[in-house]
Design a protein around this motif. Sequence first.
Motif, mmCIF file in Angstrom:
data_model
loop_
_atom_site.group_PDB
_atom_site.id
_atom_site.type_symbol
_atom_site.label_atom_id
_atom_site.label_comp_id
_atom_site.label_asym_id
_atom_site.label_seq_id
_atom_site.Cartn_x
_atom_site.Cartn_y
_atom_site.Cartn_z
ATOM 1 N N VAL A 146 34.691 15.784 12.819
ATOM 2 C CA VAL A 146 35.702 14.730 12.663
ATOM 3 C C VAL A 146 36.303 14.851 11.266
ATOM 4 O O VAL A 146 35.705 15.437 10.366
ATOM 5 N N ALA A 147 37.492 14.263 11.088
ATOM 6 C CA ALA A 147 38.304 14.590 9.908
ATOM 7 C C ALA A 147 38.323 13.498 8.839
ATOM 8 O O ALA A 147 39.357 13.245 8.237
ATOM 9 N N HIS A 148 37.190 12.842 8.600
ATOM 10 C CA HIS A 148 37.150 11.870 7.511
ATOM 11 C C HIS A 148 37.279 12.579 6.174
ATOM 12 O O HIS A 148 36.657 13.621 5.956
ATOM 13 N N THR A 149 38.074 11.999 5.275
ATOM 14 C CA THR A 149 38.369 12.615 3.981
ATOM 15 C C THR A 149 37.719 11.852 2.824
ATOM 16 O O THR A 149 37.073 10.818 3.021
ATOM 17 N N LEU A 150 37.956 12.358 1.630
ATOM 18 C CA LEU A 150 37.492 11.707 0.402
ATOM 19 C C LEU A 150 38.029 10.279 0.309
ATOM 20 O O LEU A 150 37.321 9.358 -0.107
ATOM 21 N N ASP A 151 39.282 10.086 0.721
ATOM 22 C CA ASP A 151 39.881 8.747 0.684
ATOM 23 C C ASP A 151 39.204 7.812 1.682
ATOM 24 O O ASP A 151 39.010 6.623 1.400
ATOM 25 N N ASP A 152 38.861 8.325 2.865
ATOM 26 C CA ASP A 152 38.126 7.519 3.851
ATOM 27 C C ASP A 152 36.777 7.084 3.278
ATOM 28 O O ASP A 152 36.332 5.954 3.513
ATOM 29 N N GLN A 153 36.141 7.989 2.542
ATOM 30 C CA GLN A 153 34.858 7.651 1.925
ATOM 31 C C GLN A 153 35.019 6.498 0.934
ATOM 32 O O GLN A 153 34.239 5.541 0.942
ATOM 33 N N ALA A 154 36.047 6.586 0.077
ATOM 34 C CA ALA A 154 36.295 5.531 -0.908
ATOM 35 C C ALA A 154 36.580 4.194 -0.221
ATOM 36 O O ALA A 154 36.078 3.145 -0.637
ATOM 37 N N GLU A 155 37.375 4.234 0.839
ATOM 38 C CA GLU A 155 37.705 3.012 1.585
ATOM 39 C C GLU A 155 36.452 2.396 2.202
ATOM 40 O O GLU A 155 36.276 1.171 2.193
ATOM 41 N N THR A 156 35.575 3.253 2.717
ATOM 42 C CA THR A 156 34.357 2.760 3.358
ATOM 43 C C THR A 156 33.419 2.111 2.351
ATOM 44 O O THR A 156 32.860 1.038 2.601
ATOM 45 N N VAL A 157 33.234 2.754 1.186
ATOM 46 C CA VAL A 157 32.369 2.177 0.153
ATOM 47 C C VAL A 157 32.915 0.830 -0.303
ATOM 48 O O VAL A 157 32.171 -0.149 -0.427
ATOM 49 N N LEU A 158 34.228 0.760 -0.524
ATOM 50 C CA LEU A 158 34.846 -0.517 -0.912
ATOM 51 C C LEU A 158 34.671 -1.568 0.173
ATOM 52 O O LEU A 158 34.398 -2.743 -0.115
ATOM 53 N N HIS A 159 34.843 -1.151 1.421
ATOM 54 C CA HIS A 159 34.688 -2.073 2.553
ATOM 55 C C HIS A 159 33.276 -2.657 2.560
ATOM 56 O O HIS A 159 33.087 -3.870 2.741
ATOM 57 N N HIS A 160 32.279 -1.808 2.344
ATOM 58 C CA HIS A 160 30.901 -2.278 2.316
ATOM 59 C C HIS A 160 30.664 -3.234 1.148
ATOM 60 O O HIS A 160 29.965 -4.244 1.288
ATOM 61 N N ILE A 161 31.242 -2.919 -0.017
ATOM 62 C CA ILE A 161 31.080 -3.789 -1.189
ATOM 63 C C ILE A 161 31.701 -5.158 -0.928
ATOM 64 O O ILE A 161 31.098 -6.198 -1.240
ATOM 65 N N VAL A 162 32.892 -5.160 -0.341
ATOM 66 C CA VAL A 162 33.594 -6.419 -0.070
ATOM 67 C C VAL A 162 32.816 -7.290 0.908
ATOM 68 O O VAL A 162 32.721 -8.513 0.745
ATOM 69 N N ARG A 163 32.239 -6.662 1.933
ATOM 70 C CA ARG A 163 31.487 -7.413 2.940
ATOM 71 C C ARG A 163 30.119 -7.843 2.435
ATOM 72 O O ARG A 163 29.521 -8.779 2.954
ATOM 73 N N GLY A 164 29.617 -7.131 1.411
ATOM 74 C CA GLY A 164 28.280 -7.392 0.905
ATOM 75 C C GLY A 164 27.343 -6.294 1.385
ATOM 76 O O GLY A 164 27.131 -6.136 2.584
ATOM 77 N N THR A 165 26.788 -5.533 0.465
ATOM 78 C CA THR A 165 25.942 -4.406 0.849
ATOM 79 C C THR A 165 24.850 -4.190 -0.178
ATOM 80 O O THR A 165 24.939 -4.651 -1.310
ATOM 81 N N GLY A 166 23.828 -3.454 0.252
ATOM 82 C CA GLY A 166 22.796 -3.011 -0.659
ATOM 83 C C GLY A 166 23.056 -1.564 -1.056
ATOM 84 O O GLY A 166 24.138 -1.025 -0.803
ATOM 85 N N ILE A 167 22.055 -0.928 -1.638
ATOM 86 C CA ILE A 167 22.212 0.453 -2.102
ATOM 87 C C ILE A 167 22.538 1.382 -0.940
ATOM 88 O O ILE A 167 23.377 2.281 -1.058
ATOM 89 N N THR A 168 21.919 1.151 0.212
ATOM 90 C CA THR A 168 22.147 2.012 1.372
ATOM 91 C C THR A 168 23.619 2.034 1.769
ATOM 92 O O THR A 168 24.176 3.088 2.087
ATOM 93 N N GLY A 169 24.259 0.871 1.739
ATOM 94 C CA GLY A 169 25.670 0.796 2.117
ATOM 95 C C GLY A 169 26.598 1.513 1.166
ATOM 96 O O GLY A 169 27.708 1.898 1.546
ATOM 97 N N LEU A 170 26.146 1.708 -0.081
ATOM 98 C CA LEU A 170 26.976 2.419 -1.058
ATOM 99 C C LEU A 170 27.081 3.916 -0.742
ATOM 100 O O LEU A 170 27.919 4.600 -1.312
ATOM 101 N N ARG A 171 26.246 4.422 0.157
ATOM 102 C CA ARG A 171 26.347 5.827 0.557
ATOM 103 C C ARG A 171 27.643 6.097 1.308
ATOM 104 O O ARG A 171 28.127 7.219 1.324
ATOM 105 N N GLY A 172 28.176 5.055 1.953
ATOM 106 C CA GLY A 172 29.412 5.243 2.714
ATOM 107 C C GLY A 172 29.203 6.063 3.961
ATOM 108 O O GLY A 172 28.246 5.854 4.713
ATOM 109 N N ILE A 173 30.088 7.039 4.185
ATOM 110 C CA ILE A 173 30.066 7.857 5.393
ATOM 111 C C ILE A 173 29.146 9.061 5.174
ATOM 112 O O ILE A 173 29.338 9.816 4.220
ATOM 113 N N PRO A 174 28.174 9.284 6.044
ATOM 114 C CA PRO A 174 27.319 10.470 5.887
ATOM 115 C C PRO A 174 28.066 11.743 6.264
ATOM 116 O O PRO A 174 28.932 11.728 7.147
#
Length: 350
Positions: A146-174
């Motif tokens: 699948v074609a997730h990019t560096l920008d998708d990764q940044a968006e995902t990490v921010l999304h997790h931070i906004v919703r509330g996350t722990g350290i695991t959520g900061l990994r973003g997309i594996p």
Amino acid sequence: MNQFIQAVKRGLLTCRKRIQNAPNSASNSHPGHHTSAQRLLLAVSGGADSMALLRALECLARSSETLVSPEELVVAHLNHGLRGTDSDRDAEWLKQECQRLSIPCITEKQELNQGPDSGLEEQCRKARYDFLIRVATAEQCSQIAVAHTLDDQAETVLHHIVRGTGITGLRGIPQTRALQQGLHLIRPLLQISREEVLVFLNACGQEFRHDASNSDTSFTRNRIRHQLLPLLKKEFNPNVVQSLQRLSLQAEEVTGVINSQVDQLLTAATLDRNQETWRLDCLVLNDSSDYLVRQTFLKIWQEMNWSRKRMGFDHWQRLLELTQTGQKLNLPDQIEAERRDRLLILRKLK
């Protein structure tokens, strides 16, 4: 153009190396397996990112590289029909592009429930992955790209931070994920920016399709993409995408260390378990840090396949406190935790 293709090659090699080195990987018994050609299913929407992935892999397949060969590439496209004739035209356009490139293209159309409480995003995601796994199995593919990019990764990490996350959520997309035995999801573009994608497509003269729903700011992810990230780049840090990527990599490294310690703690604290109940020694848990104990409970929920959707930080914290004092705790989805002296019993009520 060649620089982009080589970046995709590195991404593909990284994915295959991760799969090979993963615990319990079947490829561990075959040294060098990650460098040999494997049948590969490409999930292609027709958008810029997936078309760049398709063209880069097509170029690699037709070069002297042994990483992938032309006959081992297959394209899959699921038409949700959410945009009416536009969705149908995108699917037809993609089939023609694949025919031009001499790559087999498998398409399917599914009508989804679009009611107000339908959870459309989750429906689409589930339908897409069910379809991809089905096609990969039928086509004897060992990997789905699948074609997730560096920008998708940044968006995902921010999304997790906004919703509330722990350290695991900061990994973003594996970068890789096991879907089932012998089948992995891979993301070869995860270190490549969307800007690089567009430059590559322009250089090779490759058209792509625009999905109007990606601009709909009623979706949180689209607001992050079109409003929050541009604001952060302009007002705070022009390299915020790269900063978030570094954060995700560090979080992944830290999580790997923590998971190893959690496994050791869980093994030491477990007295017995069955399909519905897990019994733990509280004295063993009390000798560990609060964070590790909370993560150990999270691991139990994963192992028992208990739902974590309604389990917030407060629930994990109350479980921790129960190991030190207290008698009984009722948790979401009919999970009960009870302490008897040094014994902690976790069970799902019928």
